[in-house]
Design an enzyme around this catalytic site. Structure first.
Site, mmCIF file in Angstrom:
data_model
loop_
_atom_site.group_PDB
_atom_site.id
_atom_site.type_symbol
_atom_site.label_atom_id
_atom_site.label_comp_id
_atom_site.label_asym_id
_atom_site.label_seq_id
_atom_site.Cartn_x
_atom_site.Cartn_y
_atom_site.Cartn_z
ATOM 1 N N ASP A 233 -16.550 7.565 9.204
ATOM 2 C CA ASP A 233 -15.343 6.746 9.007
ATOM 3 C C ASP A 233 -14.143 7.674 9.167
ATOM 4 O O ASP A 233 -14.249 8.886 8.966
ATOM 5 C CB ASP A 233 -15.336 6.122 7.597
ATOM 6 C CG ASP A 233 -14.410 4.908 7.503
ATOM 7 O OD1 ASP A 233 -14.929 3.771 7.484
ATOM 8 O OD2 ASP A 233 -13.174 5.093 7.468
ATOM 9 N N ARG B 238 0.818 -1.211 0.000
ATOM 10 C CA ARG B 238 0.000 0.000 0.000
ATOM 11 C C ARG B 238 0.857 1.269 0.000
ATOM 12 O O ARG B 238 0.515 2.250 -0.641
ATOM 13 C CB ARG B 238 -0.936 -0.012 1.210
ATOM 14 C CG ARG B 238 -1.980 -1.103 1.077
ATOM 15 C CD ARG B 238 -2.927 -1.042 2.218
ATOM 16 N NE ARG B 238 -3.908 -2.112 2.147
ATOM 17 C CZ ARG B 238 -4.841 -2.294 3.049
ATOM 18 N NH1 ARG B 238 -4.935 -1.484 4.075
ATOM 19 N NH2 ARG B 238 -5.705 -3.287 2.926
HETATM 20 C C1 LIG Z 1 -13.443 -3.360 6.795
HETATM 21 S S1 LIG Z 1 -14.210 -1.788 6.832
HETATM 22 C C2 LIG Z 1 -15.801 -2.198 7.492
HETATM 23 C C3 LIG Z 1 -16.933 -1.550 6.721
HETATM 24 C C4 LIG Z 1 -18.331 -1.948 7.182
HETATM 25 N N1 LIG Z 1 -18.554 -1.591 8.567
HETATM 26 C C5 LIG Z 1 -18.560 -3.416 6.964
HETATM 27 O O1 LIG Z 1 -18.610 -4.188 7.926
HETATM 28 O O2 LIG Z 1 -18.691 -3.823 5.808
HETATM 29 C C6 LIG Z 1 -13.396 -1.010 8.241
HETATM 30 C C7 LIG Z 1 -13.506 0.510 8.218
HETATM 31 O O3 LIG Z 1 -13.084 0.998 9.495
HETATM 32 C C8 LIG Z 1 -12.465 2.255 9.298
HETATM 33 N N2 LIG Z 1 -11.642 2.604 10.471
HETATM 34 C C9 LIG Z 1 -10.467 2.074 10.861
HETATM 35 N N3 LIG Z 1 -10.018 2.672 11.981
HETATM 36 C C10 LIG Z 1 -10.941 3.600 12.322
HETATM 37 C C11 LIG Z 1 -11.057 4.549 13.372
HETATM 38 N N4 LIG Z 1 -10.115 4.666 14.332
HETATM 39 N N5 LIG Z 1 -12.136 5.357 13.407
HETATM 40 C C12 LIG Z 1 -13.094 5.255 12.445
HETATM 41 N N6 LIG Z 1 -13.046 4.388 11.419
HETATM 42 C C13 LIG Z 1 -11.983 3.561 11.353
HETATM 43 C C14 LIG Z 1 -11.670 2.058 8.011
HETATM 44 O O4 LIG Z 1 -11.349 3.266 7.387
HETATM 45 C C15 LIG Z 1 -12.606 1.180 7.180
HETATM 46 O O5 LIG Z 1 -13.361 1.917 6.264
#
Ligand SMILES: C[S@@+](CC[C@H](N)C(=O)[O-])C[C@H]1O[C@@H](n2cnc3c(N)ncnc32)[C@H](O)[C@@H]1O
Length: 282
Positions: free
Chosen positions: A152, A43
């Site tokens: 997010d 990445r």
């Molecule tokens: C794998 S995705 C999950 C998306 C959705 N909730 C699902 O289950 O399909 C994880 C998301 O968490 C977000 N994320 C990671 N760390 C975070 C934080 N500290 N605060 C807010 N969002 C965060 C990432 O940017 C990413 O878009």
């Protein structure tokens, strides 16, 4: 003829790698560590090329000197954003068949429903909730104050979410009866969310580790497939904060491989990774 060679990006050394892991951990709660070396290299190589640096080491030096300006791009590059419409469909079945009907009775006096998709990625999760509301509870939307907050940390995925346009290939997970009500064709290959669906959602950047500007309480909090990237201490802190942001008997929904650990005492299990906040006088 000059054949251009693909640019080979040298790896970071251990000290540099550990510095970036520590930075990401402090900023986001995401634990990278040794198991993620390949992913981080892949990445970062992409990021370095996009930014026009000729090596990871030169980007690293630039990053160290400009941490605040570069923070958001680094975080956006290292978050994992995998998602789908109606992912873990039993959560949406539970909302449709049990919990929204329950809220329509419980919240009758306020006519208010608040749902938070707390790591919404590119928007498929909050749009799935909104499509479900429009398709199955449409008659309440005019007279009730129903809103979905979708947040997010990653500003790139939020921009995609706010556009609300998806490739046709992505909609196979959306039940057919919802597609006709909630999607409009855009050209031959894409669809966009209907305005009634969009109007239910507010998208905002929010880091789960930082202060939450909204007051709550929420009737449902989705926190799916994000805490797996955090350590146990961060997970427990987050569960206690979510509990404070839920009204009694309201729901916290986690991802398929996630569990409450010690915070289970604050909630009652209502189904697979569906938990309700215990009433204070229970
Ligand atoms: C794998 S995705 C999950 C998306 C959705 N909730 C699902 O289950 O399909 C994880 C998301 O968490 C977000 N994320 C990671 N760390 C975070 C934080 N500290 N605060 C807010 N969002 C965060 C990432 O940017 C990413 O878009």
């Amino acid at each position: 003829m000059v054949i251009s060679q693909p640019m080979v990006i040298e790896r970071l050394n251990r000290k540099q790698y550990e510095f970036l892991c520590q930075f990401i951990y402090k900023e986001t709660g995401i634990v990278l560590g040794d198991a993620k070396v390949e992913m981080v290299h892949r990445r970062l190589s992409k990021l370095v090329k996009t930014k026009g640096f000729d090596s990871l080491a030169s980007y690293y030096q630039y990053f160290v000197a400009h941490q605040q300006e570069e923070k958001s791009d680094l975080v956006n590059a290292l978050t994992t954003n995998l998602t789908r419409f109606f992912r873990e469909s039993h959560h949406f079945d539970y909302l449709k068949n049990h919990f929204i009907p329950f809220l329509l009775v419980r919240n009758k006096s306020t006519r208010r429903i608040r749902i938070w998709s707390s790591a919404c990625s590119t928007g498929e999760e909050p749009y799935s909730i909104a499509m479900l509301l429009v398709s199955h509870f449409g008659q309440y939307l005019q007279h009730w104050d129903i809103k979905i907050l979708a947040t997010d940390i990653d500003t790139d995925v939020l921009n995609i979410a706010m556009e609300g346009i998806y490739p046709k290939a992505a909609i196979s997970d959306i039940p057919a009866d919802l597609r006709s009500k909630c999607l409009r064709a855009v050209g031959n290959d894409s669809v966009e969310m209907a305005s009634q669906v969009r109007s239910l959602i507010t998208f905002k950047p929010l880091n789960l580790l930082e202060r939450w500007p909204m007051k709550g309480p929420f009737d449902v909090i989705f926190c799916r497939n994000v805490i797996i990237y955090f350590d146990k201490v961060t997970q427990q802190q987050l569960f206690h904060r979510f509990e404070q942001y839920l009204s009694d008997e309201s729901l916290l929904i986690l991802g398929h491989s996630e569990s409450l650990g010690g915070a289970a005492a604050l909630f009652t299990n209502q189904g697979k990774t569906i938990f309700s906040k215990q009433a204070q006088d229970a």
